[in-house]
Enzyme design. Structure first.
Site, PDB file in Angstrom:
ATOM      1  N   HIS A 420       9.439  -6.854  -3.802  1.00 56.76           N
ATOM      2  CA  HIS A 420       9.689  -5.455  -3.446  1.00 56.76           C
ATOM      3  C   HIS A 420       9.577  -5.249  -1.952  1.00 56.76           C
ATOM      4  O   HIS A 420      10.447  -4.675  -1.316  1.00 56.76           O
ATOM      5  CB  HIS A 420       8.696  -4.561  -4.176  1.00 56.76           C
ATOM      6  CG  HIS A 420       8.658  -3.162  -3.664  1.00 56.76           C
ATOM      7  ND1 HIS A 420       9.528  -2.191  -4.093  1.00 56.76           N
ATOM      8  CD2 HIS A 420       7.886  -2.575  -2.730  1.00 56.76           C
ATOM      9  CE1 HIS A 420       9.272  -1.067  -3.461  1.00 56.76           C
ATOM     10  NE2 HIS A 420       8.292  -1.281  -2.629  1.00 56.76           N
ATOM     11  N   GLU A 421       8.477  -5.710  -1.379  1.00 58.43           N
ATOM     12  CA  GLU A 421       8.233  -5.425   0.028  1.00 58.43           C
ATOM     13  C   GLU A 421       9.150  -6.223   0.950  1.00 58.43           C
ATOM     14  O   GLU A 421       9.581  -5.708   1.980  1.00 58.43           O
ATOM     15  CB  GLU A 421       6.763  -5.701   0.382  1.00 58.43           C
ATOM     16  CG  GLU A 421       5.757  -4.898  -0.422  1.00 58.43           C
ATOM     17  CD  GLU A 421       5.900  -3.401  -0.241  1.00 58.43           C
ATOM     18  OE1 GLU A 421       6.569  -2.961   0.709  1.00 58.43           O
ATOM     19  OE2 GLU A 421       5.344  -2.649  -1.062  1.00 58.43           O
ATOM     20  N   HIS A 425      12.849  -3.802   0.935  1.00 56.75           N
ATOM     21  CA  HIS A 425      12.928  -2.976   2.132  1.00 56.75           C
ATOM     22  C   HIS A 425      13.722  -3.649   3.244  1.00 56.75           C
ATOM     23  O   HIS A 425      13.796  -3.120   4.349  1.00 56.75           O
ATOM     24  CB  HIS A 425      11.520  -2.644   2.623  1.00 56.75           C
ATOM     25  CG  HIS A 425      10.772  -1.768   1.682  1.00 56.75           C
ATOM     26  ND1 HIS A 425      10.958  -0.411   1.630  1.00 56.75           N
ATOM     27  CD2 HIS A 425       9.848  -2.055   0.732  1.00 56.75           C
ATOM     28  CE1 HIS A 425      10.173   0.109   0.709  1.00 56.75           C
ATOM     29  NE2 HIS A 425       9.496  -0.875   0.145  1.00 56.75           N
TER      30      HIS A 425
END
Length: 777
Positions: A420-421, A425
């Protein structure tokens, strides 16, 4: 009877953050650095009370005074001696408070505090249940008479003056002629005093804008920020390098002057400070709880590196550029250059704010993200406690799935946060036209994969005006979709180069990427679904992690320099179980998300939850028995439900469904199609009672069966001579109270007075609140 979502059980779970070993390994200088940064974070976190609701500062002051006078165990013994039972001690707050030692010593002050917040604290009046604007809820980011239209007007004004909303609040008055008059108040130590620098001083004046008067002032939270600044100045003496010193100097400038530009400069030094032993970040960061999605809640964290997990994340970072090539959209829809980020696993020492996340991707300033990069942080000791689940409290799963879920949820969430990170992003491009008229894509060759047509040129709008009718953002500098945090259809409201963490469909991209990745390389990648930001209208945000698509390599081809088993430690059957649990976790989360939907207003109160529900809808729509949600009756005779996921259909059915949906989101992002994006996302986010799922009815079941979120007890640090000691507390309600009571040993009474005075000074802006008894301070 009150709605179950507003009732907390007496046996709510409590966990303690364990950072003892990481703290032990710090040098004396590093401990001093961490101590002063922690103090700055805790002081600043008190501003959150003033950003939430009118009564919040009084509740804190009341409880602080209560437990300064009596330890929790002493208060319990006192209550039992007065004739209360154990159950009554848990439930009869008024009797406990008014019978306490604090009330005996200062009866008028304690009674006044109680009367000030008693009714509002327990009120279930529709407007007071939720954060919102106007009749939709309560917030102290805005005065009580502000509506969404006021928020939009204020944002347009701020845009016109190139001012960020991140450290502001908005207060509305009406003059004698009935003309609206707005105060935009910046958070700062300085108020009307002469400024040492002119960066902000020149902005502090009155403006006429669209028939309304705006007055820009500063000094919000001044006495609180003064304490923050003092601790940051002390921390500078123990900084490990010049970048940390310059970072802290800019933070001091930001909080003193009210300058977001200074905070951005500090964030630039923070990004450049790679791999510090003591990591931290502080400021007005996330805008989730602003009903308009622009104002940042104060947040500060201090943490120490977990070297073992960080090594795995470093390997994942090394794989990122290759992984980006496998995303479902054509290469032209991906960023021209991937800026390799810093990615570490940390053990949290301090996290101040309204909650503790599992991972962080910051800064939120997208112009910095494009040019300087960003940092990814996984908070290992938070993951270890916050997401643990007892089998008997595990709802909506088949018995056969529960043991597998318990075993693999923690490890799979490590993987989830990492993907996710990093990728979430770091992916996706927004087509823009700069101030010289140049485009950041080839107009002749870029084809919209959804329509088969060329992506058209931007219309001739004024620079910075936002989205042209042609669907390309006109911008003074390249920026991702996240740099246009509020697309308002028809108004041309894109704001390049600013920050946003408001709800977004791109969170759903985030979740989908990890689902796809878990099924799409040679050896099963132990990747998963997760989410960052949920809603669409009217906000668009930086959670851009993921489309899910067909890989451009065969499923049997190696996809990363580091084999996935080495990265996360799983292979063979274990890897397959991690993939399955990640998907199962997201499907179940989509059902649990219904707790955060409000039928009365047809709105979602939490962005992440909305995104999870959208993913559930996409997977249900895929059909072929991939996912089913079936109402049942529990062994207790009450309504229940079961979620089933066919693990054999994840790759042939689930993955293609997410590919199609999330590719559409990325194309909508790149081409700036706000109307199309809103229609797509709101359609999937709609909650109805249509068969076969009947989600509104299922919502009642979710509320009936919900498990309350854990309370997390954090340690404190204390300076004894020249040495810093770590103070730890038991995982109980009493331990939680002690941690707060011992957080400010020298100035607790002063802070209580500061908070009540600041709240009282603005009480008139909430009419229903200004009628509360006086003398509360």
């Amino acid at each position: 009877m009150a709605d179950a979502q507003y009732i907390l059980p007496n046996d709510i779970g409590v966990s303690s953050l364990d950072c003892r070993e990481a703290f032990r390994l710090l040098s004396p200088t590093e401990r001093l650095y961490a101590h002063h940064l922690s103090q700055a974070a805790w002081y600043g976190g008190l501003a959150v009370l003033l950003q939430t609701s009118p009564e919040a500062p009084y509740i804190y002051a009341l409880l602080s005074r209560l437990f300064r006078a009596q330890d929790p165990d002493q208060l319990r013994q006192h209550a039992l001696a007065e004739g209360l039972t154990e159950e009554e001690y848990q439930e009869k707050l008024e009797r406990v408070i008014l019978g306490s030692k604090a009330a005996q010593k200062h009866p008028e002050e304690v009674r006044s505090l109680w009367q000030t917040c008693e009714e509002l604290m327990f009120s279930l009046e529709p407007r007071l249940r939720h954060l919102g604007l106007g009749k939709e809820g309560i917030t102290t980011y805005f005065s009580g008479n502000c509506t969404m239209e006021d928020a939009k007007l204020a944002q347009d004004f701020l845009d016109s003056q190139n001012l960020s909303a991140y450290n502001t609040r908005l207060f509305k008055d009406v003059d004698q002629e009935g003309k609206p008059r707005y105060e935009v108040r910046l958070a700062s130590v300085l108020g009307t005093e002469p400024a040492l620098h002119s960066e902000m001083a020149s902005r502090l004046k009155s403006y006429e804008f669209r028939g309304s008067r705006f007055q820009v002032t500063r000094g919000d939270y001044a006495p609180i920020l003064q304490k923050v600044v003092e601790q940051l100045e002390k921390a500078k003496a123990y900084a490990a390098n010049s970048r940390q010193e310059q970072m802290l100097a800019q933070y001091v400038e930001s909080f003193t002057q009210g300058s977001i530009e200074a905070h951005k400069r500090g964030s630039r030094f923070w990004i450049q400070d790679k791999g510090p032993i003591v990591e931290s970040y502080i400021g007005f960061i996330e805008s989730y709880r602003d009903p308009f999605g622009s104002r940042g809640e104060f947040e500060g964290f201090v943490a120490m590196v977990n070297k073992a997990m960080s090594a795995k994340f470093e390997c994942l970072v090394a794989s990122a550029e290759q992984l980006l090539k496998e995303l479902p959209w054509p290469p032209a829809f991906e960023k021209d250059k991937f800026l390799t980020p810093d990615f570490t696993s940390l053990d949290v020492l301090t996290f101040s704010g309204s909650g503790i996340p599992a991972g962080i991707n910051i800064p939120n300033y997208d112009d910095l993200r494009q040019t300087e990069g960003f940092k990814n942080v996984s908070l290992g000791n938070v993951l270890a406690v916050a997401y643990a689940t007892q089998r008997e409290k595990l709802t909506f799963l088949e018995e056969d799935d529960k043991d597998l879920y318990i075993r693999w949820k923690g490890p799979s969430f490590d993987v989830q946060v990492g993907l996710h990170e990093l990728l979430g992003h770091g992916s996706g491009k927004l087509f823009v036209q700069d101030e010289k008229g140049a485009f950041n894509f080839d107009q002749e060759t870029v084809i919209n994969p959804e329509t088969g047509e060329q992506v058209r040129a931007a219309s001739a709008e004024p620079q910075g005006a936002g989205l042209g009718m042609a669907g390309v953002a006109a911008a003074p500098k390249p920026a991702s979709w996240a740099s246009l945090p509020r697309f308002r259809a028809g108004t041309g409201a894109g704001r390049p180069g600013t920050a946003s963490s408001a709800p977004s469909p791109l969170a759903t991209k985030n979740a989908g990427l990890k689902a796809w990745a878990s099924t799409s390389a040679s050896t099963p990648k132990c990747w998963s679904m997760s989410t960052r930001h949920g809603g669409w209208a009217p906000c668009v945000d930086r959670g851009r992690a993921g489309g899910v698509s067909r890989p451009r390599q065969p499923l049997t081809a190696p996809a990363t320099p580091c084999p996935s088993p080495r990265i996360f430690g799983f292979e063979g059957a274990d890897a397959e179980d991690v993939i399955y649990v990640n998907w199962l976790n997201m499907v179940r989360a989509g059902l649990l998300a219904l707790e955060f939907y409000t039928p009365e207003t047809s709105s979602w109160r939490q962005a992440h939850m909305q995104a999870r529900f959208v993913i559930l809808r996409v997977l249900l729509e895929a059909g072929e028995g991939l996912v089913t949600v079936t109402p049942t009756t529990g062994t207790d005779g009450r309504p229940d439900a079961r979620v089933r996921l066919d693990r054999n259909k994840i790759r042939p059915v689930g993955k293609p469904a997410l590919e199609r949906f999330l590719r559409r989101l990325q194309v909508l992002k790149s081409t700036g199609d706000v109307a199309g994006g809103r229609a797509l996302y709101e359609g999937y986010a709609a909650v109805t009672d249509a068969p076969p799922e009947r989600f509104l009815t299922l919502r009642d079941t979710v509320l009936l069966r919900k498990e309350s979120r854990k309370l997390i007890v954090q340690p404190n640090t204390r300076l004894e001579g020249s040495e810093v000691q770590l103070l730890e507390y038991e995982a109980s309600a009493a331990g939680l109270i002690r941690s707060f009571s011992e957080r400010f040993p020298e100035d607790g009474p002063e802070l209580e007075e500061i908070l009540t005075q600041l709240a009282g000074a603005d009480a008139r802006f909430w009419k229903f609140f200004s009628e509360a008894p006086s003398g509360q301070a």
